[in-house]
Scaffold this motif. Structure first.
Motif, PDB file in Angstrom:
ATOM      1  N   ALA A 107      35.958  10.123  18.527  1.00  0.00           N
ATOM      2  CA  ALA A 107      35.815   8.787  19.889  1.00  0.00           C
ATOM      3  C   ALA A 107      35.976   7.767  19.878  1.00  0.00           C
ATOM      4  N   SER A 108      36.622   7.048  19.473  1.00  0.00           N
ATOM      5  CA  SER A 108      36.198   4.566  19.555  1.00  0.00           C
ATOM      6  C   SER A 108      36.390   4.919  21.338  1.00  0.00           C
ATOM      7  N   PHE A 109      35.200   3.596  21.447  1.00  0.00           N
ATOM      8  CA  PHE A 109      35.130   2.734  22.226  1.00  0.00           C
ATOM      9  C   PHE A 109      34.861   1.639  21.980  1.00  0.00           C
ATOM     10  N   SER A 110      35.375   0.492  23.411  1.00  0.00           N
ATOM     11  CA  SER A 110      35.598  -0.539  23.166  1.00  0.00           C
ATOM     12  C   SER A 110      34.894  -1.338  24.915  1.00  0.00           C
ATOM     13  N   GLY A 111      34.114  -2.329  23.789  1.00  0.00           N
ATOM     14  CA  GLY A 111      33.084  -2.962  24.683  1.00  0.00           C
ATOM     15  C   GLY A 111      31.763  -1.844  25.132  1.00  0.00           C
ATOM     16  N   ALA A 112      31.451  -1.428  24.659  1.00  0.00           N
ATOM     17  CA  ALA A 112      30.241  -0.061  24.448  1.00  0.00           C
ATOM     18  C   ALA A 112      28.875  -1.576  24.207  1.00  0.00           C
ATOM     19  N   THR A 113      28.970  -2.344  25.206  1.00  0.00           N
ATOM     20  CA  THR A 113      27.567  -2.883  24.297  1.00  0.00           C
ATOM     21  C   THR A 113      27.074  -3.426  24.760  1.00  0.00           C
ATOM     22  N   PHE A 114      25.677  -3.005  24.766  1.00  0.00           N
ATOM     23  CA  PHE A 114      24.126  -2.802  26.257  1.00  0.00           C
ATOM     24  C   PHE A 114      23.268  -3.603  25.065  1.00  0.00           C
ATOM     25  N   TYR A 130       3.369  -5.660  25.652  1.00  0.00           N
ATOM     26  CA  TYR A 130       1.924  -5.429  27.000  1.00  0.00           C
ATOM     27  C   TYR A 130       2.311  -4.458  28.223  1.00  0.00           C
ATOM     28  N   THR A 131       1.386  -4.007  28.827  1.00  0.00           N
ATOM     29  CA  THR A 131       1.265  -3.095  29.877  1.00  0.00           C
ATOM     30  C   THR A 131       1.595  -3.421  31.586  1.00  0.00           C
ATOM     31  N   GLY A 132       1.198  -4.827  31.832  1.00  0.00           N
ATOM     32  CA  GLY A 132       1.871  -5.580  32.915  1.00  0.00           C
ATOM     33  C   GLY A 132       3.295  -5.314  33.235  1.00  0.00           C
ATOM     34  N   ALA A 133       3.820  -5.364  34.511  1.00  0.00           N
ATOM     35  CA  ALA A 133       5.037  -5.701  35.448  1.00  0.00           C
ATOM     36  C   ALA A 133       5.295  -6.821  34.698  1.00  0.00           C
ATOM     37  N   THR A 134       6.928  -7.011  34.244  1.00  0.00           N
ATOM     38  CA  THR A 134       7.806  -7.644  33.827  1.00  0.00           C
ATOM     39  C   THR A 134       9.366  -7.380  33.974  1.00  0.00           C
ATOM     40  N   ASN A 135      10.042  -8.348  34.538  1.00  0.00           N
ATOM     41  CA  ASN A 135      11.453  -7.714  35.134  1.00  0.00           C
ATOM     42  C   ASN A 135      11.946  -7.552  33.946  1.00  0.00           C
ATOM     43  N   ILE A 136      13.037  -6.909  34.012  1.00  0.00           N
ATOM     44  CA  ILE A 136      14.304  -6.321  32.641  1.00  0.00           C
ATOM     45  C   ILE A 136      15.364  -7.146  33.130  1.00  0.00           C
ATOM     46  N   GLN A 137      15.627  -7.494  32.271  1.00  0.00           N
ATOM     47  CA  GLN A 137      17.432  -8.182  31.400  1.00  0.00           C
ATOM     48  C   GLN A 137      17.745  -7.402  30.626  1.00  0.00           C
ATOM     49  N   TYR A 138      19.271  -7.026  31.940  1.00  0.00           N
ATOM     50  CA  TYR A 138      19.721  -6.098  30.541  1.00  0.00           C
ATOM     51  C   TYR A 138      21.130  -6.009  30.640  1.00  0.00           C
ATOM     52  N   SER A 139      22.376  -5.114  30.278  1.00  0.00           N
ATOM     53  CA  SER A 139      24.116  -5.436  29.853  1.00  0.00           C
ATOM     54  C   SER A 139      24.214  -4.348  28.974  1.00  0.00           C
ATOM     55  N   ALA A 140      25.249  -3.918  29.969  1.00  0.00           N
ATOM     56  CA  ALA A 140      26.014  -2.663  30.356  1.00  0.00           C
ATOM     57  C   ALA A 140      27.168  -2.506  30.326  1.00  0.00           C
ATOM     58  N   PRO A 141      27.984  -1.862  29.448  1.00  0.00           N
ATOM     59  CA  PRO A 141      29.760  -1.674  30.155  1.00  0.00           C
ATOM     60  C   PRO A 141      29.975  -1.895  30.995  1.00  0.00           C
ATOM     61  N   SER A 142      30.774  -2.253  31.945  1.00  0.00           N
ATOM     62  CA  SER A 142      31.463  -2.356  33.086  1.00  0.00           C
ATOM     63  C   SER A 142      32.893  -2.864  33.140  1.00  0.00           C
ATOM     64  N   GLY A 143      33.095  -2.567  34.731  1.00  0.00           N
ATOM     65  CA  GLY A 143      34.505  -2.907  34.138  1.00  0.00           C
ATOM     66  C   GLY A 143      36.018  -1.899  34.467  1.00  0.00           C
ATOM     67  N   ILE A 174      28.546   0.295  20.761  1.00  0.00           N
ATOM     68  CA  ILE A 174      28.708   1.406  20.485  1.00  0.00           C
ATOM     69  C   ILE A 174      30.070   1.615  19.948  1.00  0.00           C
ATOM     70  N   THR A 175      30.167   2.021  18.921  1.00  0.00           N
ATOM     71  CA  THR A 175      32.203   2.082  18.664  1.00  0.00           C
ATOM     72  C   THR A 175      32.552   3.328  18.615  1.00  0.00           C
ATOM     73  N   SER A 176      32.022   3.751  17.798  1.00  0.00           N
ATOM     74  CA  SER A 176      32.570   5.184  18.160  1.00  0.00           C
ATOM     75  C   SER A 176      31.370   6.572  17.785  1.00  0.00           C
ATOM     76  N   LEU A 177      31.883   7.838  18.398  1.00  0.00           N
ATOM     77  CA  LEU A 177      31.202   9.175  18.890  1.00  0.00           C
ATOM     78  C   LEU A 177      31.439   9.917  18.554  1.00  0.00           C
ATOM     79  N   GLN A 178      31.794  11.566  17.693  1.00  0.00           N
ATOM     80  CA  GLN A 178      30.995  12.505  17.028  1.00  0.00           C
ATOM     81  C   GLN A 178      30.953  12.899  18.398  1.00  0.00           C
ATOM     82  N   LEU A 179      31.888  13.581  19.139  1.00  0.00           N
ATOM     83  CA  LEU A 179      32.344  14.284  19.959  1.00  0.00           C
ATOM     84  C   LEU A 179      32.431  15.822  19.901  1.00  0.00           C
ATOM     85  N   ASP A 180      32.877  16.533  20.681  1.00  0.00           N
ATOM     86  CA  ASP A 180      32.858  18.342  21.012  1.00  0.00           C
ATOM     87  C   ASP A 180      34.123  18.474  20.157  1.00  0.00           C
ATOM     88  N   GLN A 181      35.096  18.660  19.102  1.00  0.00           N
ATOM     89  CA  GLN A 181      36.419  19.611  18.831  1.00  0.00           C
ATOM     90  C   GLN A 181      37.079  19.590  19.821  1.00  0.00           C
TER      91      GLN A 181
END
Length: 325
Positions: free
Chosen positions: A99-106, A49-62, A124-131
């Motif tokens: 690197a491992s992450f805790s609470g990185a839920t979106f 749908y291309t009309g305007a719709t309010n977004i619901q979301y969640s991202a890590p905080s705290g 996101i539980t882990s990511l391959q970052l720069d060595q």
């Protein structure tokens, strides 16, 4: 800088994938050691749908997370992706850069009275970052130089050590102890962690040569250790050399490396080269007097209770001493 995209693929219900697309765009910066600052940006769009719709979301905080918003009023509109928010955190990685992450839920989606909830989520539980960059620490004694081809290598990379004896008078050879890396060949190592290099030098040995005539004794000591002719003495040893003349003999000469010393001299030498000692004595009471009639002819006198008397005329030639004709 490492970066990537993480797609939110966990659907709230069977209808959600048909209505919402969402992903996290992430990037990281290596701070120091194995510390990284990771930035994650949440994007989503309503695709049915291309009309305007309010977004619901969640991202890590705290604790450990900071979060900023694109704007205070977020809506889906026109079917385009909307940058919803940005979160940032600092993490430590393994030596391989994981690197491992805790609470990185979106999650991102919407609610409407007609459709109900439509939402996509993911963690996101882990990511391959720069060595991480490992450190290289080198310890070497004065007189030996040691350098590395890299001082901030990554794990599994190779470094080559270059070792040079700069004081060849002092050191004969050296040995290397390396931790945090495994030997590939020669002085090339594969890095497994922070590298510590310890170079140990082997001090040179020098020869003591003593030539002493009958009736004189050479003594060479360092502390309680005595050295004889042919001894090998370590560089830097503090050596004291002296002579003593036996009964019935007179002192003639005492030299150390060509320098003359008196009979009672205590000659101190710091060993840094081969040492040559020559000491001579003669039988007491024998006097050698040059005869005026010949360059090499001598009269030999001895002293007895009756005074000096001619012992025998002698001539010294290349063949040694002989009775004069």
């Amino acid at each position: 800088m490492a970066s990537g995209t993480f797609y939110l693929e966990d659907a709230y219900n069977s209808k959600s994938p048909n209505c919402v697309d969402a992903y996290v765009s992430w990037s990281s910066v290596l701070n120091s050691g194995n510390s990284h600052t990771v930035t994650m940006k949440l994007y989503a769009r309503r695709k049915d749908y291309t009309g305007a719709t309010n977004i619901q979301y969640s991202a890590p905080s705290g604790s450990g997370w900071s979060r900023t918003y694109t704007n205070s009023y977020l809506v889906f509109s026109g079917g385009s992706y909307v940058h919803i928010c940005t979160v940032e955190t600092t993490v430590t990685s393994t030596s391989a850069g994981v690197a491992s992450f805790s609470g990185a839920t979106f999650y991102a989606g919407f609610y409407s009275s007609s459709y109900g909830t439509r939402r996509m989520s993911g963690t996101i539980t882990s990511l391959q970052l720069d060595q991480p960059k490992m450190s290289v620490s080198i310890s070497a004694p004065s007189g030996i130089s040691c350098t590395s081809s890299s001082y901030s290598p990554t794990v599994n990379s190779q470094i080559t050590l270059t070792v040079t004896i700069t004081n060849t008078t002092k050191y004969a050879s050296y040995s290397i102890s390396v931790t945090g890396a495994t030997l590939v060949s020669g002085t090339t190592y594969r890095v497994t962690g922070n590298v510590t290099v310890v170079v140990t030098g082997t001090l040179k040995q020098y020869t003591l040569s003593i030539t002493a005539s009958k009736g004189i004794t050479v003594r060479a000591v360092s502390g309680s250790t005595s050295y004889a002719n042919g001894s090998k003495i370590t560089y830097g040893t503090q050596l004291v050399i002296s002579v003593s003349v036996g009964n019935g003999y007179d002192f003639l000469s005492f030299t150390v490396n060509g320098t003359d010393y008196n009979e009672g001299s205590q000659v101190s030498v710091t060993v840094s080269s081969n040492i040559t000692v020559v000491a001579n004595a003669r039988e007491a009471g024998v006097v050698y007097i040059r005869d005026n009639t010949g360059t090499n002819r001598y009269q030999v006198y001895i002293y007895t209770a009756s005074g000096w008397s001619l012992h025998k005329p002698m001539l010294y030639t290349s063949s040694g001493w002989g009775v004069c004709s």
